[in-house]
Design a protein around this motif. Structure first.
Motif, PDB file in Angstrom:
ATOM      1  N   ILE A 156       0.856  -1.178   0.000  1.00 20.35           N
ATOM      2  CA  ILE A 156       0.000   0.000   0.000  1.00 20.35           C
ATOM      3  C   ILE A 156       0.896   1.232   0.000  1.00 20.35           C
ATOM      4  O   ILE A 156       2.085   1.145   0.323  1.00 20.35           O
ATOM      5  N   VAL A 157       0.333   2.359  -0.376  1.00 25.94           N
ATOM      6  CA  VAL A 157       1.050   3.625  -0.288  1.00 25.94           C
ATOM      7  C   VAL A 157       0.220   4.569   0.573  1.00 25.94           C
ATOM      8  O   VAL A 157      -1.011   4.517   0.575  1.00 25.94           O
ATOM      9  N   ILE A 158       0.925   5.379   1.331  1.00 25.73           N
ATOM     10  CA  ILE A 158       0.286   6.437   2.110  1.00 25.73           C
ATOM     11  C   ILE A 158       0.695   7.740   1.430  1.00 25.73           C
ATOM     12  O   ILE A 158       1.875   7.982   1.199  1.00 25.73           O
ATOM     13  N   GLN A 159      -0.309   8.545   1.081  1.00 28.20           N
ATOM     14  CA  GLN A 159      -0.043   9.767   0.324  1.00 28.20           C
ATOM     15  C   GLN A 159      -0.663  10.979   1.009  1.00 28.20           C
ATOM     16  O   GLN A 159      -1.692  10.877   1.672  1.00 28.20           O
ATOM     17  N   LEU A 160      -0.038  12.117   0.807  1.00 26.65           N
ATOM     18  CA  LEU A 160      -0.514  13.381   1.328  1.00 26.65           C
ATOM     19  C   LEU A 160      -1.613  13.908   0.407  1.00 26.65           C
ATOM     20  O   LEU A 160      -1.417  14.026  -0.799  1.00 26.65           O
ATOM     21  N   ILE A 161      -2.795  14.191   0.961  1.00 27.35           N
ATOM     22  CA  ILE A 161      -3.897  14.756   0.179  1.00 27.35           C
ATOM     23  C   ILE A 161      -3.635  16.249   0.038  1.00 27.35           C
ATOM     24  O   ILE A 161      -3.376  16.935   1.020  1.00 27.35           O
ATOM     25  N   PHE A 184     -11.827  17.678  -0.894  1.00 23.44           N
ATOM     26  CA  PHE A 184     -12.521  16.738  -1.775  1.00 23.44           C
ATOM     27  C   PHE A 184     -13.863  16.366  -1.165  1.00 23.44           C
ATOM     28  O   PHE A 184     -14.067  16.505   0.036  1.00 23.44           O
ATOM     29  N   THR A 185     -14.773  15.907  -2.019  1.00 24.04           N
ATOM     30  CA  THR A 185     -16.075  15.463  -1.537  1.00 24.04           C
ATOM     31  C   THR A 185     -16.279  13.967  -1.764  1.00 24.04           C
ATOM     32  O   THR A 185     -17.011  13.331  -1.021  1.00 24.04           O
ATOM     33  N   THR A 186     -15.668  13.406  -2.777  1.00 24.40           N
ATOM     34  CA  THR A 186     -15.742  11.964  -3.033  1.00 24.40           C
ATOM     35  C   THR A 186     -14.319  11.443  -3.254  1.00 24.40           C
ATOM     36  O   THR A 186     -13.409  12.213  -3.560  1.00 24.40           O
ATOM     37  N   ILE A 187     -14.153  10.135  -3.143  1.00 24.09           N
ATOM     38  CA  ILE A 187     -12.824   9.535  -3.319  1.00 24.09           C
ATOM     39  C   ILE A 187     -12.290   9.795  -4.728  1.00 24.09           C
ATOM     40  O   ILE A 187     -11.086   9.909  -4.924  1.00 24.09           O
ATOM     41  N   GLU A 188     -13.172   9.934  -5.697  1.00 23.04           N
ATOM     42  CA  GLU A 188     -12.739  10.217  -7.074  1.00 23.04           C
ATOM     43  C   GLU A 188     -12.133  11.612  -7.200  1.00 23.04           C
ATOM     44  O   GLU A 188     -11.358  11.876  -8.117  1.00 23.04           O
ATOM     45  N   ASP A 189     -12.484  12.516  -6.286  1.00 23.07           N
ATOM     46  CA  ASP A 189     -11.988  13.903  -6.322  1.00 23.07           C
ATOM     47  C   ASP A 189     -10.642  14.090  -5.637  1.00 23.07           C
ATOM     48  O   ASP A 189     -10.060  15.168  -5.699  1.00 23.07           O
ATOM     49  N   VAL A 190     -10.139  13.061  -4.968  1.00 20.72           N
ATOM     50  CA  VAL A 190      -8.921  13.212  -4.174  1.00 20.72           C
ATOM     51  C   VAL A 190      -7.713  13.441  -5.076  1.00 20.72           C
ATOM     52  O   VAL A 190      -7.496  12.719  -6.051  1.00 20.72           O
ATOM     53  N   THR A 191      -6.930  14.473  -4.736  1.00 23.62           N
ATOM     54  CA  THR A 191      -5.638  14.685  -5.391  1.00 23.62           C
ATOM     55  C   THR A 191      -4.554  14.504  -4.338  1.00 23.62           C
ATOM     56  O   THR A 191      -4.718  14.908  -3.190  1.00 23.62           O
ATOM     57  N   THR A 192      -3.467  13.864  -4.749  1.00 25.94           N
ATOM     58  CA  THR A 192      -2.397  13.565  -3.805  1.00 25.94           C
ATOM     59  C   THR A 192      -1.064  14.033  -4.352  1.00 25.94           C
ATOM     60  O   THR A 192      -0.914  14.276  -5.541  1.00 25.94           O
ATOM     61  N   ILE A 209       5.711   9.235   9.369  1.00 24.29           N
ATOM     62  CA  ILE A 209       5.091  10.199   8.458  1.00 24.29           C
ATOM     63  C   ILE A 209       5.600  11.616   8.737  1.00 24.29           C
ATOM     64  O   ILE A 209       4.904  12.601   8.507  1.00 24.29           O
ATOM     65  N   SER A 210       6.836  11.710   9.192  1.00 25.10           N
ATOM     66  CA  SER A 210       7.419  13.006   9.565  1.00 25.10           C
ATOM     67  C   SER A 210       7.329  14.036   8.450  1.00 25.10           C
ATOM     68  O   SER A 210       7.004  15.196   8.700  1.00 25.10           O
ATOM     69  N   ARG A 211       7.594  13.636   7.228  1.00 25.62           N
ATOM     70  CA  ARG A 211       7.604  14.626   6.140  1.00 25.62           C
ATOM     71  C   ARG A 211       6.226  15.225   5.904  1.00 25.62           C
ATOM     72  O   ARG A 211       6.102  16.380   5.509  1.00 25.62           O
ATOM     73  N   PHE A 212       5.145  14.467   6.164  1.00 25.54           N
ATOM     74  CA  PHE A 212       3.800  15.029   6.029  1.00 25.54           C
ATOM     75  C   PHE A 212       3.553  16.071   7.118  1.00 25.54           C
ATOM     76  O   PHE A 212       3.095  17.178   6.843  1.00 25.54           O
ATOM     77  N   ASP A 249      -3.678  21.109   5.953  1.00 25.57           N
ATOM     78  CA  ASP A 249      -3.856  19.696   6.279  1.00 25.57           C
ATOM     79  C   ASP A 249      -5.191  19.211   5.724  1.00 25.57           C
ATOM     80  O   ASP A 249      -6.240  19.503   6.267  1.00 25.57           O
ATOM     81  N   HIS A 250      -5.117  18.464   4.610  1.00 27.46           N
ATOM     82  CA  HIS A 250      -6.311  17.838   4.053  1.00 27.46           C
ATOM     83  C   HIS A 250      -6.340  16.354   4.389  1.00 27.46           C
ATOM     84  O   HIS A 250      -7.254  15.650   3.993  1.00 27.46           O
ATOM     85  N   GLY A 251      -5.321  15.870   5.093  1.00 26.09           N
ATOM     86  CA  GLY A 251      -5.287  14.480   5.524  1.00 26.09           C
ATOM     87  C   GLY A 251      -4.313  13.634   4.708  1.00 26.09           C
ATOM     88  O   GLY A 251      -3.573  14.136   3.865  1.00 26.09           O
ATOM     89  N   ILE A 252      -4.337  12.352   5.007  1.00 28.29           N
ATOM     90  CA  ILE A 252      -3.518  11.394   4.273  1.00 28.29           C
ATOM     91  C   ILE A 252      -4.423  10.277   3.769  1.00 28.29           C
ATOM     92  O   ILE A 252      -5.498  10.033   4.314  1.00 28.29           O
ATOM     93  N   LEU A 253      -3.991   9.615   2.709  1.00 24.95           N
ATOM     94  CA  LEU A 253      -4.775   8.574   2.068  1.00 24.95           C
ATOM     95  C   LEU A 253      -3.985   7.272   2.048  1.00 24.95           C
ATOM     96  O   LEU A 253      -2.801   7.270   1.677  1.00 24.95           O
ATOM     97  N   PHE A 254      -4.627   6.192   2.457  1.00 25.51           N
ATOM     98  CA  PHE A 254      -4.064   4.856   2.330  1.00 25.51           C
ATOM     99  C   PHE A 254      -4.620   4.289   1.031  1.00 25.51           C
ATOM    100  O   PHE A 254      -5.837   4.209   0.873  1.00 25.51           O
TER     101      PHE A 254
END
Length: 119
Positions: free
Chosen positions: A31-36, A40-48, A69-72, A83-88
């Motif tokens: 899996i990857v953990i990414q910075l949002i 966004f309103t739906t998962i399709e709208d997420v940009t990372t 996750i220090s760099r985030f 801070d828009h969160g992180i995505l798994f």
């Protein structure tokens, strides 16, 4: 992002999470953990921020994980990034129908030093 003692110097941020259920064919599931990067309103709208991805291998039978996750956190704290969160997100490398269920994060451990005030 609610954590913002000032002035501080952040040394390390460790996210602890639990995999409560999994079906993994093979030795592991990547899996990857990414910075949002935006609202966004739906998962399709997420940009990372693909340049800030953190790779994690989920191993059958292992339930507890700790990821640096220090760099985030540093980008939110030091560079005033919102801070828009992180995505798994699963990283698909084969056609096997793997899946995992990740519980809400157990804890975020932040190691920091309070900087002395300059007079």
């Amino acid at each position: 992002a609610d954590f913002n003692p000032a002035p501080t110097s952040i040394h390390k941020c460790t996210l602890n999470f639990t995999v409560s259920e999994s079906l993994i064919h093979g030795a592991s599931m990547a899996i990857v953990i990414q910075l949002i990067t935006s609202e966004f309103t739906t998962i399709e709208d997420v940009t990372t921020d693909y340049g800030s991805s953190i790779d994690v291998d989920i191993i059958p039978g292992k339930t507890s994980y700790s990821v640096d996750i220090s760099r985030f956190i540093e980008s939110w704290h030091n560079f005033d990034t919102i801070d828009h969160g992180i995505l798994f997100r699963p990283f698909f490398t084969n056609n096997s129908p793997n899946y995992i269920v990740i519980e809400p994060p157990d804890s975020l451990v932040i190691e920091y030093t309070t900087l002395p005030e300059v007079e």
